[in-house]
Write a protein that holds these residues in place. Structure first.
Motif, PDB file in Angstrom:
ATOM      1  N   SER A 227      -4.088  -7.837 -15.784  1.00 23.05           N
ATOM      2  CA  SER A 227      -3.670  -6.784 -16.707  1.00 23.05           C
ATOM      3  C   SER A 227      -2.330  -6.202 -16.288  1.00 23.05           C
ATOM      4  N   ILE A 228      -2.162  -5.939 -15.000  1.00 24.60           N
ATOM      5  CA  ILE A 228      -0.908  -5.361 -14.519  1.00 24.60           C
ATOM      6  C   ILE A 228       0.229  -6.363 -14.666  1.00 24.60           C
ATOM      7  N   LEU A 229      -0.034  -7.642 -14.401  1.00 19.67           N
ATOM      8  CA  LEU A 229       1.006  -8.649 -14.562  1.00 19.67           C
ATOM      9  C   LEU A 229       1.458  -8.735 -16.017  1.00 19.67           C
ATOM     10  N   LEU A 230       0.529  -8.601 -16.952  1.00 22.38           N
ATOM     11  CA  LEU A 230       0.895  -8.624 -18.366  1.00 22.38           C
ATOM     12  C   LEU A 230       1.748  -7.414 -18.730  1.00 22.38           C
ATOM     13  N   VAL A 231       1.409  -6.248 -18.172  1.00 24.00           N
ATOM     14  CA  VAL A 231       2.202  -5.048 -18.425  1.00 24.00           C
ATOM     15  C   VAL A 231       3.613  -5.223 -17.872  1.00 24.00           C
ATOM     16  N   VAL A 232       3.725  -5.777 -16.666  1.00 21.38           N
ATOM     17  CA  VAL A 232       5.035  -5.998 -16.051  1.00 21.38           C
ATOM     18  C   VAL A 232       5.866  -6.958 -16.902  1.00 21.38           C
ATOM     19  N   TYR A 233       5.264  -8.046 -17.331  1.00 22.83           N
ATOM     20  CA  TYR A 233       5.996  -9.012 -18.150  1.00 22.83           C
ATOM     21  C   TYR A 233       6.474  -8.381 -19.452  1.00 22.83           C
ATOM     22  N   THR A 234       5.619  -7.609 -20.093  1.00 23.98           N
ATOM     23  CA  THR A 234       5.981  -7.010 -21.380  1.00 23.98           C
ATOM     24  C   THR A 234       7.134  -6.027 -21.222  1.00 23.98           C
ATOM     25  N   ALA A 235       7.050  -5.161 -20.193  1.00 26.23           N
ATOM     26  CA  ALA A 235       8.098  -4.161 -19.991  1.00 26.23           C
ATOM     27  C   ALA A 235       9.447  -4.815 -19.658  1.00 26.23           C
ATOM     28  N   PHE A 236       9.439  -5.773 -18.753  1.00 32.17           N
ATOM     29  CA  PHE A 236      10.690  -6.402 -18.358  1.00 32.17           C
ATOM     30  C   PHE A 236      11.202  -7.344 -19.430  1.00 32.17           C
ATOM     31  N   SER A 237      10.310  -7.912 -20.205  1.00 27.47           N
ATOM     32  CA  SER A 237      10.745  -8.754 -21.306  1.00 27.47           C
ATOM     33  C   SER A 237      11.509  -7.933 -22.342  1.00 27.47           C
ATOM     34  N   GLY A 238      11.007  -6.733 -22.632  1.00 27.76           N
ATOM     35  CA  GLY A 238      11.729  -5.856 -23.552  1.00 27.76           C
ATOM     36  C   GLY A 238      13.094  -5.467 -23.014  1.00 27.76           C
TER      37      GLY A 238
END
Length: 366
Positions: A227-238
């Motif tokens: 879950s945290i890895l998905l949050v990190v990817y989403t934030a940095f992807s934006g």
């Protein structure tokens, strides 16, 4: 010819340079959590393959659901007995809350003023926001257990900090960050719906699902970190899609490389001193230090998305770097404290009697 006891060869462990007692000394890098590399991989993936368009929207929805599931599992795993056991450590909880929401904001404000040269405004805001985020639950509890600290107290301290942070972090952000943080009733409701409501639901359903979660803890563990890895990817992807990384200079990264370790070291030393002044025992002191010096990605990233909107990508960079730094430092401290505890628990060696046989090295050859 029979070998006399004086001429017996030294133990193999000593001959190979290993400490006596059977255990082989592990290199320091093996004590580090692979999760640190996974976080770096999520950032690298976002830089190479950022989600855009419909994929970005789908990633945001999946991110919200993953964070809700994460806090639901936190609520379902926390037993009433652990809560009551942890409630008795009022001095520990007071120290952790004071470190999280008083000491950190003071230190973060000082860093934002002193680093006004090398750090751009967005990164200074990110450092200050990092200091307002509540403590983590998962890593602080895991490290406390590895260090042979007070695990029930660490569970409660991390959970209380997270619950207090649901209200206090947005209020502190509105006070200290001003117009840079957009605080509204809709934002508060979104934070409560995404974090607090799943936690309360997990607590309510614990009588029926708590046993299942306890028996399958290893199977469900990837859900937390995933879950945290998905949050990190989403934030940095934006952030990559918006091109905000072009504003990060080598001087800014160097400034973060100096400011964040100094922030962590100052907090560790202060909380350690506070635990001694409050008279906490060794196990509770370890829990206080690890809980009072850590910051939560799981809570901080969704809050940053709500409070800062499209600018959240660059603002969470200090939180990301600090999170990796706290994992490395926590793993090293936990290994050290665990070895110290093992040494205290092992019985002292028996004193040899005058007639006992002891190893003596053979005299050198003429």
């Amino acid at each position: 010819m029979t070998t006399t006891p004086q001429h017996r060869a030294p133990p193999a462990a000593q001959a190979r340079g290993r400490p006596p007692g059977g255990g082989e000394r592990r290199p320091w890098w093996r004590a580090l959590d692979p999760y640190v590399a996974a976080l770096a991989g999520a950032v690298a993936l976002a830089a190479l393959l950022p989600a855009t368009g419909r994929a970005a929207r789908g990633a945001e929805v999946a991110c919200d659901l993953a964070v809700g599931l994460l806090f639901f599992l936190y609520g379902a795993r926390l037993s009433t007995r652990e809560t009551l056991a942890g409630l008795r450590h009022l001095r520990l909880h007071g120290l952790v809350l004071a470190s999280t929401f008083v000491l950190f904001p003071v230190l973060g404000s000082a860093v934002a003023v002193l680093a006004s040269g090398p750090l751009p405004e967005q990164l200074r805001t990110g450092v200050l926001f990092l200091c307002l985020v509540p403590s983590t639950v998962q890593s602080s509890v895991a490290l406390t257990g590895a260090a042979r600290g007070n695990v029930p107290a660490a569970i409660c301290a991390g959970t209380y900090s997270s619950l207090v942070g649901l209200v206090l972090t947005p209020l502190l952000a509105a006070w200290l960050l001003g117009a840079r943080a957009v605080l509204s009733a809709d934002g508060l409701l979104r934070i409560f719906a995404q974090l607090l409501a799943p936690f309360v639901l997990g607590q309510l359903l614990r009588p029926w699902i708590g046993g299942f979660l306890g028996r399958h803890r290893r199977v469900l563990a990837p859900v937390d970190r995933g879950s945290i890895l998905l949050v990190v990817y989403t934030a940095f992807s934006g952030a990559v899609a918006q091109g905000v990384w072009s504003t990060v200079t080598p001087a800014a990264l160097l400034g973060l490389g100096i400011a964040l370790p100094a922030l962590l070291a100052s907090t560790l030393l202060t909380v350690r001193l506070g635990a001694r002044l409050l008279g906490l025992d060794r196990a509770s002191g370890i829990a206080a230090v690890l809980c009072g010096s850590q910051k939560s990605l799981a809570a901080g990233l969704p809050m940053a998305t709500v409070l800062f909107g499209a600018q959240a990508g660059l603002l969470v960079l200090p939180l990301m770097l600090y999170h990796q730094l706290q994992l490395v430092a926590g793993a090293l401290l936990a290994a050290r404290w665990s070895r110290a505890a093992a040494g205290e628990e092992s019985p002292p060696p028996a004193r040899a009697s005058p007639g006992a046989l002891t190893y003596r090295p053979p005299p050198p050859a003429p």
